[in-house]
Structures are given as structure tokens and as C-alpha cells.
Design a protein around this motif. Structure first.
Motif, PDB file in Angstrom:
ATOM      1  N   CYS A  64       0.878  -1.181   0.000  1.00 40.69           N
ATOM      2  CA  CYS A  64       0.000   0.000   0.000  1.00 40.69           C
ATOM      3  C   CYS A  64       0.906   1.219   0.000  1.00 40.69           C
ATOM      4  N   GLU A  65       1.064   1.833  -1.143  1.00 42.95           N
ATOM      5  CA  GLU A  65       2.000   2.952  -1.277  1.00 42.95           C
ATOM      6  C   GLU A  65       1.605   4.104  -0.360  1.00 42.95           C
ATOM      7  N   ARG A  66       0.312   4.350  -0.209  1.00 44.70           N
ATOM      8  CA  ARG A  66      -0.164   5.470   0.617  1.00 44.70           C
ATOM      9  C   ARG A  66       0.299   5.334   2.056  1.00 44.70           C
ATOM     10  N   LEU A  67       0.330   4.111   2.568  1.00 46.12           N
ATOM     11  CA  LEU A  67       0.710   3.884   3.959  1.00 46.12           C
ATOM     12  C   LEU A  67       2.152   3.406   4.105  1.00 46.12           C
ATOM     13  N   GLY A  68       2.883   3.396   3.001  1.00 50.23           N
ATOM     14  CA  GLY A  68       4.288   3.011   3.073  1.00 50.23           C
ATOM     15  C   GLY A  68       4.515   1.538   3.319  1.00 50.23           C
ATOM     16  N   ILE A  69       3.577   0.684   2.919  1.00 48.21           N
ATOM     17  CA  ILE A  69       3.703  -0.760   3.099  1.00 48.21           C
ATOM     18  C   ILE A  69       4.185  -1.354   1.780  1.00 48.21           C
ATOM     19  N   PRO A  70       5.356  -1.976   1.749  1.00 52.25           N
ATOM     20  CA  PRO A  70       5.874  -2.539   0.491  1.00 52.25           C
ATOM     21  C   PRO A  70       5.171  -3.845   0.159  1.00 52.25           C
ATOM     22  N   PRO A  71       5.224  -4.255  -1.108  1.00 53.41           N
ATOM     23  CA  PRO A  71       4.692  -5.570  -1.454  1.00 53.41           C
ATOM     24  C   PRO A  71       5.646  -6.680  -1.023  1.00 53.41           C
ATOM     25  N   LEU A  72       5.142  -7.906  -1.038  1.00 57.30           N
ATOM     26  CA  LEU A  72       5.977  -9.077  -0.887  1.00 57.30           C
ATOM     27  C   LEU A  72       6.595  -9.402  -2.241  1.00 57.30           C
ATOM     28  N   TYR A  73       7.822  -9.896  -2.236  1.00 61.20           N
ATOM     29  CA  TYR A  73       8.494 -10.249  -3.483  1.00 61.20           C
ATOM     30  C   TYR A  73       8.829 -11.732  -3.455  1.00 61.20           C
ATOM     31  N   PHE A  74       8.338 -12.457  -4.463  1.00 62.36           N
ATOM     32  CA  PHE A  74       8.371 -13.919  -4.490  1.00 62.36           C
ATOM     33  C   PHE A  74       9.473 -14.449  -5.392  1.00 62.36           C
ATOM     34  N   THR A  75      10.155 -15.493  -4.908  1.00 69.33           N
ATOM     35  CA  THR A  75      11.060 -16.287  -5.734  1.00 69.33           C
ATOM     36  C   THR A  75      10.752 -17.754  -5.505  1.00 69.33           C
ATOM     37  N   ASP A  76      10.860 -18.544  -6.574  1.00 70.67           N
ATOM     38  CA  ASP A  76      10.471 -19.950  -6.481  1.00 70.67           C
ATOM     39  C   ASP A  76      11.643 -20.829  -6.076  1.00 70.67           C
ATOM     40  N   GLY A  77      11.408 -22.122  -5.994  1.00 73.82           N
ATOM     41  CA  GLY A  77      12.377 -23.139  -5.626  1.00 73.82           C
ATOM     42  C   GLY A  77      11.859 -24.476  -6.115  1.00 73.82           C
ATOM     43  N   PRO A  78      12.351 -25.604  -5.579  1.00 78.22           N
ATOM     44  CA  PRO A  78      13.199 -25.777  -4.401  1.00 78.22           C
ATOM     45  C   PRO A  78      14.671 -26.083  -4.681  1.00 78.22           C
ATOM     46  N   ARG A  79      15.109 -26.069  -5.940  1.00 77.96           N
ATOM     47  CA  ARG A  79      16.521 -26.375  -6.206  1.00 77.96           C
ATOM     48  C   ARG A  79      17.441 -25.235  -5.789  1.00 77.96           C
ATOM     49  N   GLY A  80      16.869 -24.078  -5.532  1.00 75.32           N
ATOM     50  CA  GLY A  80      17.615 -22.885  -5.194  1.00 75.32           C
ATOM     51  C   GLY A  80      16.797 -21.684  -5.607  1.00 75.32           C
ATOM     52  N   VAL A  81      17.336 -20.501  -5.392  1.00 73.84           N
ATOM     53  CA  VAL A  81      16.628 -19.280  -5.756  1.00 73.84           C
ATOM     54  C   VAL A  81      16.461 -19.229  -7.268  1.00 73.84           C
ATOM     55  N   ARG A  82      15.223 -18.959  -7.716  1.00 73.17           N
ATOM     56  CA  ARG A  82      14.992 -18.845  -9.156  1.00 73.17           C
ATOM     57  C   ARG A  82      15.044 -17.378  -9.551  1.00 73.17           C
ATOM     58  N   HIS A  83      15.963 -17.068 -10.457  1.00 77.15           N
ATOM     59  CA  HIS A  83      16.207 -15.682 -10.850  1.00 77.15           C
ATOM     60  C   HIS A  83      17.030 -15.695 -12.115  1.00 77.15           C
ATOM     61  N   SER A  84      16.975 -14.614 -12.871  1.00 77.61           N
ATOM     62  CA  SER A  84      17.779 -14.546 -14.090  1.00 77.61           C
ATOM     63  C   SER A  84      19.263 -14.504 -13.774  1.00 77.61           C
ATOM     64  N   GLU A  85      19.601 -13.998 -12.588  1.00 80.19           N
ATOM     65  CA  GLU A  85      21.000 -13.992 -12.181  1.00 80.19           C
ATOM     66  C   GLU A  85      21.392 -15.368 -11.642  1.00 80.19           C
ATOM     67  N   ALA A  86      22.656 -15.713 -11.816  1.00 75.37           N
ATOM     68  CA  ALA A  86      23.136 -17.024 -11.393  1.00 75.37           C
ATOM     69  C   ALA A  86      22.960 -17.214  -9.890  1.00 75.37           C
ATOM     70  N   ALA A  87      22.504 -18.408  -9.503  1.00 74.16           N
ATOM     71  CA  ALA A  87      22.312 -18.739  -8.093  1.00 74.16           C
ATOM     72  C   ALA A  87      22.738 -20.185  -7.878  1.00 74.16           C
ATOM     73  N   THR A  88      22.963 -20.548  -6.632  1.00 73.14           N
ATOM     74  CA  THR A  88      23.352 -21.919  -6.314  1.00 73.14           C
ATOM     75  C   THR A  88      22.253 -22.887  -6.728  1.00 73.14           C
ATOM     76  N   SER A  89      22.641 -23.965  -7.405  1.00 73.06           N
ATOM     77  CA  SER A  89      21.688 -24.992  -7.834  1.00 73.06           C
ATOM     78  C   SER A  89      22.001 -26.295  -7.108  1.00 73.06           C
ATOM     79  N   PHE A  90      21.132 -26.652  -6.177  1.00 73.88           N
ATOM     80  CA  PHE A  90      21.317 -27.866  -5.384  1.00 73.88           C
ATOM     81  C   PHE A  90      20.747 -29.080  -6.124  1.00 73.88           C
ATOM     82  N   PRO A  91      21.107 -30.277  -5.701  1.00 74.57           N
ATOM     83  CA  PRO A  91      20.400 -31.455  -6.188  1.00 74.57           C
ATOM     84  C   PRO A  91      18.905 -31.309  -5.912  1.00 74.57           C
ATOM     85  N   VAL A  92      18.093 -31.975  -6.718  1.00 78.59           N
ATOM     86  CA  VAL A  92      16.644 -31.886  -6.549  1.00 78.59           C
ATOM     87  C   VAL A  92      16.234 -32.405  -5.174  1.00 78.59           C
ATOM     88  N   SER A  93      15.025 -32.041  -4.773  1.00 79.35           N
ATOM     89  CA  SER A  93      14.553 -32.407  -3.432  1.00 79.35           C
ATOM     90  C   SER A  93      14.541 -33.911  -3.197  1.00 79.35           C
TER      91      SER A  93
END
Length: 699
Positions: A64-93
Motif C-alpha cells: 500500500c503505497e499510501r501507507l508506506g507498506i511494500p509488497p511481498l516479493y516472491f522467488t520460487d524453488g526448491p533447487r535454489g533461488v529462481r532468478h535470471s542472475e546465477a544462483a546456487t543450484s542444489f540437487p533436486v529435493s
């Protein structure tokens, strides 16, 4: 995990609740509904050339921008952080399920939490614990196995690790999501008892550990979509279990109308489809109550503020992502996950004795990290099996590689080698999250036909080309290791007698090649155990139809089903060999404080240090109702030097004996004689049986 997070679902903070109530009073209905949706996903997705999920952290509720409350920001898994930038890739669950090591999984969670913070994410979808009901399930690799107790212990550890870094963990997919191809439509019919005893206990364990958000599943349960299922979301999760966090939908097809908010869905992700203006109108018409909306906002803000205001254990920077410490952990996880299924003296190989090794299979030199659905992430590098072997042996051993289809050439090469290594199994094209061609978001604007990929397996055997290669090589040289890359069970009856060694290596992550070489040559002693049983025949398993629109789930699957139908497994649940040997002796009941514990002495009787996973099962052989013969209730992974003995102690509670009495609508415990079975797998545990009664273990 901080005390704040541990207590998250046990208590509420009166001052925080008062603050949130004041905010709710100030918010307009439009602002509240805005907070109940993700935003900007479609705009970002269709603005990217590659049109791939998870290339950045997405706004996934709150804000809520009016009250200064930021949104939540989601990243998926579970092999590691999913992002266009390189991240650690663990063995599958599933590989991590084979470690049977909650402490290791907690460390993985800490890496995921750390890297999520480094890329600006505050909500992680990494905790996937849907039960493996049948090994054909395409997304088997994303979960830990077929047993609710194992799932709960490992999922709780991952959640705790992630949340230690003040990233909100999401456990998914709630619930009974065990078919992939028809996941958007299938209706799972299940009794209350089977649901409570088999398909929900691991979720409850993870919620009780402090996990602060839940993702609903796509499928229906007893006629209602999970995102609209009042019984699951409100009556069980929020009311009975006392869950204080929020529930958000799975992406795109996780909700089908604003009535989901009344049922208990707090956020529609990833963007506005059925909430938004539709939800505002539903509230104005009285179809969705203002109380349901306010409850959603209260849950979102309670969770967000709790985590955002907690003290961080460290600072976070881009340099943390895929740093050396994290990639070293990825290698350790792979090394601990390998399951040695057969070894007739071939392994470990000795560089001073084996001078020529022939390596076969296309998977030898393929970066085979797992499926390419929502769990896919992008490591800075990935070591193939071929690269790992080359780096390990240097010039000490001659390595020859053959990935062609000419079986006569393969035979010739096998005959000339001191030992042969075969990589067989699957890739993201054979199993994984089902991506239905042009119907997928990636293909909505494609003019060319896009093939479906991933999904449920049509056959539990290896590909015919793999089986033909194994036969050809082994006919010329039985000194062969077959290494299987897969996310769940593979039926091996047609060929398992031919090679001298077989090892499950899963989809082993970015450091898998290095780990593989170290295991083959004995720097690592394989200590993993199967997190599922492998049958001899597909006919021995429960009914499975990847395209079913209706399916019945009962109390039995996996090892409980094999025991019920008296089908001997090819490899039992919990099975795994080692380069050393362990003996079990002196199983006993020990009394303390008028209650008993169960102990057994485990000794390494070989000449190598190794890990053993000691398993404790409760037997229900005297039951007066229909229930499994035995169920896993305890386990412990222990490292022992040659000649070393460890005393393993298991304690039980009445909850470990309980069944769900549908007539009374509550849990109950039979007054019968039970047994504690302790061993190295679900079959050998029957060699050490300790009878007991309820009154001996207390409450």
C-alpha cells in the motif's frame, strides 16, 4: 530459526494485532483487495524476450503505497533461488530426501534464504512436500519421497533454514497434488481418514515448525478446487491447526472466482484475474464478507511485519549468491544423496588398478539438473559427469567416452576397458512440471507449434535405448556401473542382474560431476537411502492415470501398499548400500521416568568410515481396524569410523500410534500391543522387533 518465527503459529502479539487492526480501519476496500493480489507479473512476463517464469522476484501480495507498506516479493524453488542472475543450484529435493538428513536440509534452507535476500525476495516457494503416491508423477523430483514422516521432518528443516534469514517460507501445494498432466482439472476423492493420516501430516508438521505461508494446489479435493476448499483452508488449516499466516494461490490457474476469498484464499497470484474488481463487487453484493477480506489483510500484514521487523543474523549482498561456501554445500549434498543399490565388488574404483575407463551415454556430458518448470534455476556453471571424472583422474586414468547409438561400437569399447560407467535415465523432456505446449504462457503468442514437455512418466522403465546400451556393454564387460539420473523409482528387472554396480545419482545439481567422481573412486562413501520403494512390477503399485479427471486416494501407497498386497520390492523403502558394513545388535527397551525408549547398537564392521541411516518403524500387526502393517516414525543418520559403535535411541509418543476416527471426528489410539522395528531399511527393520503397549510410552 528465531524464537519469533518458532512461535509464529502458536501465539499472536497484542501490540502488533492492535497496529494491524488500526491499519485495516484506515484501508479502503479497494486498497485491501489490491493487497490480496500479485501485481505486474503479466506486464513483466510478456515484456521479456524469453518469456520465462521466475526471471526476477515478483510482487506477490500486500503493498500500500499510501501507507508506506511494500509488497511481498516472491522467488520460487526448491533447487535454489529462481532468478535470471546465477544462483546456487542444489540437487533436486528427491535427492535430498535420500540423504535423510534434516540438519543438511536446514543448511540448504539457510543458503536459499540468504540468496533470496541478496536478490531482494521476501517470500520463497521452495518448500514442496507433496507426497509421492506413485513414481510416475512428473514432479516427483520436487519432493522428498513417499513417507509423510520423512517429508515433514525435511520440509520443516528447509522452512526453518529459509526463515532464519527473515524470508517467509511457503509450503506447497496444499493439498493432495500427486498427478501432473491433469493437475488443473483432476478431482481427488479421498476419505477424511486417508487425508488426515497420509496426505496432511507433513503439512501440519511444517506449519507447527513455524512456516508462515501456504500455497494452495491446482487440483480439486472432493469436488472443490483447493483454492476454494473451505474444509482444507479454513476448517483444518486455519481453525483446527491454528495457522496464523496467509494462503496464496498457485500461479495463474490457482483460483477461479472471488468466492475463493471466502473459502480462505488470502492472495491470488501472480496477478489480477479473479480477485481485483470481481472481489470488490462480490463484497459489495454480500457474496464475500468484509470479515473474510479483513482476515486476509490481517494475516498478510501479521506475517509481513513479523519477518520484516525481526533482527537479521547477517548482512546480505550479491556476493553471497553462488559463493564458494554455497557451491561447496551443493557438492556435499550430492555426495550424501547417492544411493548405492548394487555393488558386487566393483566400487570403489582404484586409480592404481583401473587404467582405462569407458564411459557411455548422452547424460555423461549433459548439464542435467532437473525439470525446467517453476523449480528451475540458473547456476553460474554446472559440472557434468564427464567433466567431473576428467578433473578427478587427470592423466592417471585413460577415459574414453561414447554417446552414440552404435551398439557394436559400444561393445568394442566396453571389451577394451578395465571398467565401464553408464549414465542412464531421464531429462526435463521426460519428466517434470507439465508444460502444455502453446497452452503454456510461454507459447501464447507463438505462431509455431510448441511441443508439450515434462509431465508424468508413461513408463517406469528406462528408455529402450538405455536398456539396449546396458545390455550391450554388460555382455562385453560386467565390470560396469549403471548410474541412474531420475526423480523417482525406475523398474530395473530386465537388466539389474547384468552390471556389477547400480547407483541412483538423481539430478545432482551444479556440483554433481565432482561429487560423482569422488563417489566412484571412494573419496566419498555413498550413504544415501531410498526415500521410496522400487517395485519389481508396475502392476504392484496403486492405480495411476496421468490424464484422469477423477481419482481415488486411500490409505495405501508405496511401501504400505506393497506390504498390503504382499509384493516383494526390488529395493525396499529406506534401502541403500555402503562401501563398509554395519551390524545391528542388542535391541532393547530402556525405562526412564516410568516411560520406555527403544535403543539399538550399530557398529561399523568394515574398514571404511561411513554413514548409516537407522530407521524406526511402528508395527500395527495387532490392529483391529484397517491400517498399514508398519509406518516410519523415527530415523537418524550417523557417521561411524571402522570398529566404532553408536547407540541409537528412539522415543515415541501416543501421537505416533494414533489413527483418525472418522465416526468420532478425532484422533484415537487403539489399546493393543504394538511393536518398534529398527533396522537399516523397511525390510531389515523386521529383524529387530520390540513389542510394547501404549501405557509404556506415556502421553
Amino acid at each position: 530459526m528465531s524464537d519469533t518465527h518458532a512461535a509464529f503459529n502458536d501465539t499472536t502479539n497484542p501490540e502488533l494485532e492492535a497496529e494491524i487492526n488500526a491499519i485495516i480501519e484506515e484501508l479502503s476496500l479497494e486498497e485491501k483487495v489490491w493487497m490480496m493480489n500479485g501485481h505486474g507479473f503479466f506486464e513483466v512476463f510478456f515484456g521479456e524476450d524469453q518469456k520465462q517464469f521466475g526471471r526476477r522476484a515478483y510482487e506477490a501480495g500486500s503493498g500500500c503505497e499510501r501507507l508506506g507498506i511494500p509488497p511481498l516479493y516472491f522467488t520460487d524453488g526448491p533447487r535454489g533461488v529462481r532468478h535470471s542472475e546465477a544462483a546456487t543450484s542444489f540437487p533436486v529435493s528427491m535427492a535430498r530426501g535420500a540423504t535423510w538428513d534434516p540438519d543438511l536440509e536446514r543448511r540448504i534452507g539457510e543458503v536459499i534464504g540468504t540468496e533470496a535476500r541478496a536478490i531482494g525476495a521476501t517470500l520463497s516457494g521452495a518448500v514442496c512436500v507433496n507426497l509421492l503416491r506413485h513414481p510416475a508423477w512428473g514432479r516427483a523430483q520436487e519432493t522428498y519421497g513417499e513417507d509423510p514422516y520423512l517429508l515433514g521432518e525435511l520440509g520443516a528443516a528447509l522452512s526453518e533454514g529459509i526463515q532464519r534469514h527473515n524470508v517467509i517460507a511457503t509450503v506447497k501445494h496444499f493439498a493432495l497434488n500427486s498427478v501432473e498432466n491433469s493437475r488443473f482439472e483432476v478431482n481427488v476423492r479421498v476419505s477424511e481418514r486417508a487425508m488426515r493420516e497420509v496426505y496432511l501430516p507433513h503439512f501440519k508438521r511444517i506449519i507447527e515448525s513455524g512456516c508462515a505461508s501456504v500455497m494452495s494446489a491446482y487440483n480439486k479435493v472432493n469436488g472443490d478446487y483447493c483454492g476454494h476448499n473451505t474444509h482444507l483452508l479454513r476448517e483444518i488449516l486455519k481453525d483446527e491447526w491454528g495457522f496464523n499466516g496467509f494462503v496464496h494461490s498457485d500461479w495463474v490457474k490457482g483460483a477461479y472466482g472471488p468466492d475463493a476469498a471466502q473459502a480462505g484464499l488470502d492472495i491470488e497470484n501472480p496477478d489480477v484475474i479473479f480477485f481485483g474488481d470481481h472481489l470488490i463487487k462480490a463484497v459489495e453484493k454480500g457474496e464475500v464478507t468484509q470479515e473474510a477480506v479483513d482476515d486476509a489483510i490481517r494475516r498478510i500484514l501479521r506475517t509481513q511485519f513479523t519477518f520484516a521487523r525481526a533482527s537479521d543474523p547477517r548482512d546480505y549482498a550479491k556476493a553471497d549468491v553462488a559463493c564458494t561456501a554455497h557451491t561447496d554445500l551443493a557438492r556435499e549434498v550430492a555426495e550424501k544423496s547417492f544411493v548405492l543399490l548394487k555393488n558386487d565388488g566393483l566400487l570403489p574404483l582404484n586409480k592404481s588398478e583401473v587404467k582405462t575407463i569407458a564411459c557411455f551415454g548422452k547424460l555423461m556430458d549433459l548439464q542435467n539438473l532437473g525439470d525446467r518448470g517453476s523449480s528451475c534455476n540458473t547456476p553460474p556453471y554446472a559440472v557434468t559427469l564427464k567433466q567431473g571424472l576428467e578433473a578427478y583422474v587427470g592423466t592417471d586414468v585413460k577415459l574414453e567416452f561414447f554417446d552414440g547409438d552404435d551398439l557394436e561400437a559400444a561393445r568394442k569399447l566396453a571389451a577394451s576397458a578395465d571398467a565401464c560407467l553408464i549414465a542412464a535415465g531421464y531429462t526435463w523432456e521426460n519428466e517434470g512440471e507439465y508444460i502444455p505446449g502453446n497452452e503454456a504462457m510461454e507459447g501464447l503468442d507463438s505462431k509455431e507449434k510448441m511441443e508439450s514437455r515434462g509431465g508424468d512418466r508413461a513408463d517406469l522403465r528406462l528408455l529402450p535405448s538405455d536398456e539396449a546400451l546396458i545390455s550391450a556393454v554388460c555382455e562385453e564387460n560386467s565390470k560396469t556401473l549403471v548410474s541412474i539420473m531420475a526423480g523417482s523409482a525406475v523398474i530395473m528387472e530386465d537388466w539389474k542382474a547384468k552390471p556389477e554396480a547400480i547407483m541412483m545419482i538423481w539430478y545432482p545439481g551444479m556440483e554433481g560431476g565432482h561429487a560423482f567422481a569422488r563417489a566412484v573412486f571412494g573419496d566419498v562413501n555413498p550413504g544415501g537411502k531410498l526415500p521410496f520403494g522400487i517395485p519389481k512390477r508396475a502392476e504392484d503399485l496403486p492405480f495411476f492415470d496421468a490424464f484422469a479427471l477423477e481419482i481415488d486416494y486411500d490409505l495405501y501407497h508405496g511401501y504400505s501398499h506393497l506390504a498390503k498386497v504382499n509384493a516383494e520390492p526390488a529395493f525396499p523403502f529406506g534401502f541403500g548400500l555402503s562401501y563398509t558394513r554395519f551390524s545391528y545388535a542388542n535391541a532393547r527397551k530402556v525405562t526412564s521416568d516410568e516411560q520406555i525408549a527403544f535403543e539399538i547398537d550399530v557398529t561399523n564392521i568394515g574398514d571404511r568410515t561411513g554413514d548409516e541411516i537407522v530407521q524406526g518403524y511402528v508395527g500395527f500387526e495387532n490392529t483391529q481396524i484397517d491400517r498399514p502393517a508398519f509406518l516410519l516414525k523415527r530415523f537418524e543418520r550417523v557417521t561411524l569410523a571402522p570398529g566404532e559403535t553408536a547407540t541409537i535411541r528412539f522415543e515415541l509418543t501416543a501421537n505416533d500410534l494414533a489413527y483418525y476416527d472418522e465416526t468420532a471426528g478425532r484422533w484415537a489410539v487403539e489399546d493393543i500391543e504394538y511393536s518398534m522395528r529398527i533396522g537399516s531399511d523397511s525390510v531389515t527393520a523386521q529383524d529387530h522387533i520390540l513389542p510394547f503397549r501404549l501405557e509404556e510410552i506415556g502421553n
